[in-house]
Design a protein around this motif. Structure first.
Motif, PDB file in Angstrom:
ATOM      1  N   ASP A 353      13.185  -6.160   4.136  1.00 41.18           N
ATOM      2  CA  ASP A 353      14.182  -7.184   3.836  1.00 41.18           C
ATOM      3  C   ASP A 353      13.711  -8.471   4.524  1.00 41.18           C
ATOM      4  N   PRO A 354      13.417  -9.520   3.763  1.00 39.92           N
ATOM      5  CA  PRO A 354      12.881 -10.725   4.395  1.00 39.92           C
ATOM      6  C   PRO A 354      13.871 -11.426   5.321  1.00 39.92           C
ATOM      7  N   GLU A 355      15.137 -11.119   5.179  1.00 41.09           N
ATOM      8  CA  GLU A 355      16.140 -11.723   6.075  1.00 41.09           C
ATOM      9  C   GLU A 355      16.108 -11.068   7.450  1.00 41.09           C
ATOM     10  N   THR A 356      16.135  -9.740   7.451  1.00 38.61           N
ATOM     11  CA  THR A 356      16.339  -9.011   8.708  1.00 38.61           C
ATOM     12  C   THR A 356      15.107  -8.251   9.186  1.00 38.61           C
ATOM     13  N   LEU A 357      14.114  -8.097   8.314  1.00 38.95           N
ATOM     14  CA  LEU A 357      12.921  -7.292   8.575  1.00 38.95           C
ATOM     15  C   LEU A 357      13.219  -5.787   8.578  1.00 38.95           C
ATOM     16  N   GLU A 358      14.400  -5.399   8.159  1.00 37.77           N
ATOM     17  CA  GLU A 358      14.713  -3.973   8.001  1.00 37.77           C
ATOM     18  C   GLU A 358      13.804  -3.361   6.944  1.00 37.77           C
ATOM     19  N   ILE A 359      13.382  -2.125   7.179  1.00 40.62           N
ATOM     20  CA  ILE A 359      12.599  -1.421   6.172  1.00 40.62           C
ATOM     21  C   ILE A 359      13.542  -0.933   5.067  1.00 40.62           C
ATOM     22  N   GLN A 360      13.205  -1.272   3.831  1.00 39.77           N
ATOM     23  CA  GLN A 360      14.040  -0.844   2.708  1.00 39.77           C
ATOM     24  C   GLN A 360      13.551   0.470   2.113  1.00 39.77           C
ATOM     25  N   ARG A 361      12.240   0.615   2.062  1.00 37.42           N
ATOM     26  CA  ARG A 361      11.680   1.861   1.525  1.00 37.42           C
ATOM     27  C   ARG A 361      10.227   1.978   1.975  1.00 37.42           C
ATOM     28  N   THR A 362       9.754   3.201   2.132  1.00 34.24           N
ATOM     29  CA  THR A 362       8.390   3.428   2.623  1.00 34.24           C
ATOM     30  C   THR A 362       7.632   4.380   1.704  1.00 34.24           C
ATOM     31  N   TRP A 363       6.347   4.120   1.520  1.00 35.97           N
ATOM     32  CA  TRP A 363       5.463   4.983   0.738  1.00 35.97           C
ATOM     33  C   TRP A 363       4.276   5.380   1.613  1.00 35.97           C
ATOM     34  N   GLU A 364       3.830   6.593   1.470  1.00 33.44           N
ATOM     35  CA  GLU A 364       2.650   7.039   2.210  1.00 33.44           C
ATOM     36  C   GLU A 364       1.554   7.340   1.194  1.00 33.44           C
ATOM     37  N   THR A 365       0.427   6.664   1.339  1.00 31.74           N
ATOM     38  CA  THR A 365      -0.659   6.842   0.374  1.00 31.74           C
ATOM     39  C   THR A 365      -1.655   7.875   0.898  1.00 31.74           C
ATOM     40  N   ASN A 366      -2.673   8.139   0.109  1.00 35.70           N
ATOM     41  CA  ASN A 366      -3.750   9.024   0.566  1.00 35.70           C
ATOM     42  C   ASN A 366      -5.029   8.227   0.816  1.00 35.70           C
ATOM     43  N   ILE A 367      -4.895   6.924   1.030  1.00 36.65           N
ATOM     44  CA  ILE A 367      -6.076   6.077   1.265  1.00 36.65           C
ATOM     45  C   ILE A 367      -6.200   5.853   2.774  1.00 36.65           C
ATOM     46  N   ARG A 368      -7.304   6.268   3.341  1.00 37.30           N
ATOM     47  CA  ARG A 368      -7.475   6.113   4.784  1.00 37.30           C
ATOM     48  C   ARG A 368      -7.666   4.640   5.126  1.00 37.30           C
ATOM     49  N   LYS A 369      -6.847   4.157   6.021  1.00 33.12           N
ATOM     50  CA  LYS A 369      -6.844   2.715   6.287  1.00 33.12           C
ATOM     51  C   LYS A 369      -8.181   2.227   6.833  1.00 33.12           C
ATOM     52  N   GLN A 370      -8.768   2.991   7.728  1.00 36.14           N
ATOM     53  CA  GLN A 370     -10.016   2.535   8.335  1.00 36.14           C
ATOM     54  C   GLN A 370     -11.213   2.620   7.391  1.00 36.14           C
ATOM     55  N   SER A 371     -11.023   3.217   6.232  1.00 39.87           N
ATOM     56  CA  SER A 371     -12.147   3.311   5.288  1.00 39.87           C
ATOM     57  C   SER A 371     -12.209   2.109   4.345  1.00 39.87           C
ATOM     58  N   VAL A 372     -11.207   1.255   4.408  1.00 37.97           N
ATOM     59  CA  VAL A 372     -11.222   0.083   3.515  1.00 37.97           C
ATOM     60  C   VAL A 372     -11.203  -1.207   4.335  1.00 37.97           C
ATOM     61  N   ALA A 373     -11.686  -2.289   3.719  1.00 37.06           N
ATOM     62  CA  ALA A 373     -11.863  -3.552   4.458  1.00 37.06           C
ATOM     63  C   ALA A 373     -10.573  -4.350   4.576  1.00 37.06           C
ATOM     64  N   ASN A 374      -9.725  -4.260   3.567  1.00 39.81           N
ATOM     65  CA  ASN A 374      -8.469  -4.995   3.574  1.00 39.81           C
ATOM     66  C   ASN A 374      -7.629  -4.514   2.403  1.00 39.81           C
ATOM     67  N   ALA A 375      -6.419  -5.021   2.297  1.00 38.35           N
ATOM     68  CA  ALA A 375      -5.532  -4.612   1.206  1.00 38.35           C
ATOM     69  C   ALA A 375      -4.588  -5.744   0.864  1.00 38.35           C
ATOM     70  N   PHE A 376      -4.093  -5.705  -0.367  1.00 35.86           N
ATOM     71  CA  PHE A 376      -3.096  -6.683  -0.812  1.00 35.86           C
ATOM     72  C   PHE A 376      -2.236  -6.007  -1.864  1.00 35.86           C
ATOM     73  N   ILE A 377      -1.128  -6.634  -2.186  1.00 36.52           N
ATOM     74  CA  ILE A 377      -0.185  -6.012  -3.135  1.00 36.52           C
ATOM     75  C   ILE A 377       0.102  -6.984  -4.267  1.00 36.52           C
ATOM     76  N   ILE A 378      -0.030  -6.501  -5.495  1.00 37.34           N
ATOM     77  CA  ILE A 378       0.305  -7.285  -6.684  1.00 37.34           C
ATOM     78  C   ILE A 378       1.269  -6.447  -7.516  1.00 37.34           C
ATOM     79  N   CYS A 379       2.434  -7.016  -7.807  1.00 33.74           N
ATOM     80  CA  CYS A 379       3.399  -6.336  -8.669  1.00 33.74           C
ATOM     81  C   CYS A 379       3.690  -4.902  -8.202  1.00 33.74           C
ATOM     82  N   GLY A 380       3.857  -4.738  -6.915  1.00 37.87           N
ATOM     83  CA  GLY A 380       4.204  -3.421  -6.393  1.00 37.87           C
ATOM     84  C   GLY A 380       3.053  -2.437  -6.345  1.00 37.87           C
ATOM     85  N   VAL A 381       1.847  -2.891  -6.618  1.00 40.59           N
ATOM     86  CA  VAL A 381       0.668  -2.021  -6.560  1.00 40.59           C
ATOM     87  C   VAL A 381      -0.224  -2.482  -5.412  1.00 40.59           C
TER      88      VAL A 381
END
Ligand code: CA
Length: 450
Positions: A353-381
């Motif tokens: 929530d951009p007002e309060t910073l409360e988490i609204q929903r969480t997803w857990e992926t199978n992509i190891r964070k340290q194996s990729v250089a960076n990430a970004f989100i477009i249209c919920g992907v």
């Protein structure tokens, strides 16, 4: 009012060259007689491009050589002062040799800047010609329309995107820019799947080590007095990162002179900060606390901990640099990309929530964070980048929050300067903003219907 550039601003190659020459000229002024002949055992310095190995010291060339000589003389003076010795005859041949090498390095830097300047000029001219051609052909719709904040449109960066788009030989019917007129639910910006990332375009360049890596951005939903043209930058080299630079437009950004410098009440960590709806969102140093800093009020408006999120090197991207917690903005709002012990280092993403910073929903992926250089989100992907260092990297995975599934991709992504420390999507500019080894770049992109 222009503020000074504490800790190193940036500049385009042109501005850098000018600044460099000004520096030479400025340094030459108080140099006094230290740059004259080599009598009495003192050195004079010659920086001849064509004959660097020459032992003679007194040659005077063109204006550039004179400037270099003046600079070297000044350096000599400074060096002798630093050593507590008087300038002039007390200098030994060792200092002479070292300074000659330093001057040769300066000369090399200057040649490099000149090459970059020439390249920039060439690209600008070619781009301007192409843009004029496209405008004549009736393009130029995007960026000219009304904005959400009612301010004046700014077609400049979008113009480049149009330009790149027009060069793409993809059937027009498949492309969102061509179909923004009718994609259900897409709105003016449209949503779709990332299919192409263009070549990076340099918008700014850091001129000191403080800017080797950092984060730069524009607010996709600006709030007055800020506009779509307002550009933000944080150099994140160092342990106490508190300075936020504001630039009024691309030109000012390119020259590296901020309109304003903010000193944040909390130190910031990582290159994951974003500006959204008039606030800077960032991870506080050495903590999993996120902060929302209202730019108009110049005050912290909200703070929230991301439960279980690794920080300070626990789950960074492969680039490192404490990139454990990475904020992102897309068409739907504010996100945070991180990992937890529970997820065993896999990328977790949460909508905030951009007002309060409360988490609204969480997803857990199978992509190891340290194996990729960076990430970004477009249209919920979520999209990830394969490498921060190889020139020909790829966008290598996507994770769709709508379906909870990931898939491998192979969309070429160019690391032109081979040290990619930050990548963010801007849904209004429809570009990827990135920081690649002192260079602040943006990549045009294409989205297509699924
Ligand atoms: Ca990012």
């Amino acid at each position: 009012m222009r503020a000074a550039r504490p800790g190193g601003g940036l500049s385009g190659a042109d501005a850098m060259l000018r600044a460099w020459l000004l520096l030479c000229a400025g340094l030459a002024l108080p140099a006094g007689g230290e740059d004259d002949g080599g009598d009495g055992g003192a050195c004079t310095y010659s920086f001849t491009v064509t004959g660097p190995g020459e032992a003679g010291c007194a040659e005077a060339g063109g204006a550039l050589r004179a400037e270099l000589a003046a600079l070297a003389a000044r350096l000599s003076l400074l060096e002798s002062r630093e050593a507590g010795a008087p300038p002039g005859p007390a200098q030994g041949p060792r200092g002479c040799g070292e300074l000659r090498r330093a001057a040769a390095r300066l000369e090399e830097d200057k040649r490099r800047l000149e090459r970059e300047k020439e390249e920039l000029r060439r690209r600008a001219e070619s781009g301007a010609r192409e843009l004029a051609r496209l405008r004549e052909a009736g393009c130029g719709r995007r960026g000219d329309g009304p904005r959400r904040d009612g301010g004046p449109g700014r077609p400049r960066t979008v113009g480049y995107q149009e330009l790149k788009s027009a060069r793409m030989e993809v059937p027009a019917a498949d492309l969102l820019e061509e179909t923004a007129r009718g994609h259900p639910g897409a709105g003016a910006s449209g949503c779709g799947e990332l299919v192409w990332v263009g070549e990076p375009v340099v918008f700014g360049q850091a001129d000191s080590i403080a800017g080797k890596y950092g984060v730069w951005m524009k607010d996709p939903e600006p709030v007055l007095p800020f506009t779509r043209a307002t550009t933000w930058r944080v150099d994140t080299v160092g342990t106490e990162v508190r300075q936020l630079f504001q630039y009024d437009d691309d030109e000012q950004f390119g020259k590296g002179y901020p309109a304003k410098v903010y000193i944040l009440p909390r130190a910031l960590e990582s290159t994951g900060a974003v500006v959204y709806r008039g606030s800077l969102y960032f991870q506080q140093r050495h903590s999993r606390l996120l902060a929302k800093y209202n730019l108009r009020e110049e005050a912290i408006a909200a703070e929230k901990e991301i439960p279980g999120a690794g920080y300070h090197g626990q789950y960074p991207y492969s680039w490192g640099g404490y990139t454990d917690i990475d904020l992102a903005v897309d068409e739907s709002g504010l996100w945070v990309i991180y990992s937890t012990e529970k997820a065993k280092g896999a990328i977790v993403l949460s909508r905030l929530d951009p007002e309060t910073l409360e988490i609204q929903r969480t997803w857990e992926t199978n992509i190891r964070k340290q194996s990729v250089a960076n990430a970004f989100i477009i249209c919920g992907v979520l999209y990830t980048i394969s490498s921060y260092a190889v020139p020909n990297a790829t966008v290598n995975f996507s994770y769709d929050t709508a379906t909870g599934t990931s898939q491998p991709l192979s969309i070429p992504f160019q690391n032109r300067y081979q040290y990619l420390s930050m990548v963010d999507y801007n849904p209004t500019e429809r570009q990827l903003f990135a920081w690649d080894s002192f260079h602040m770049v943006a990549y045009p992109i294409r989205l297509a219907h699924a």
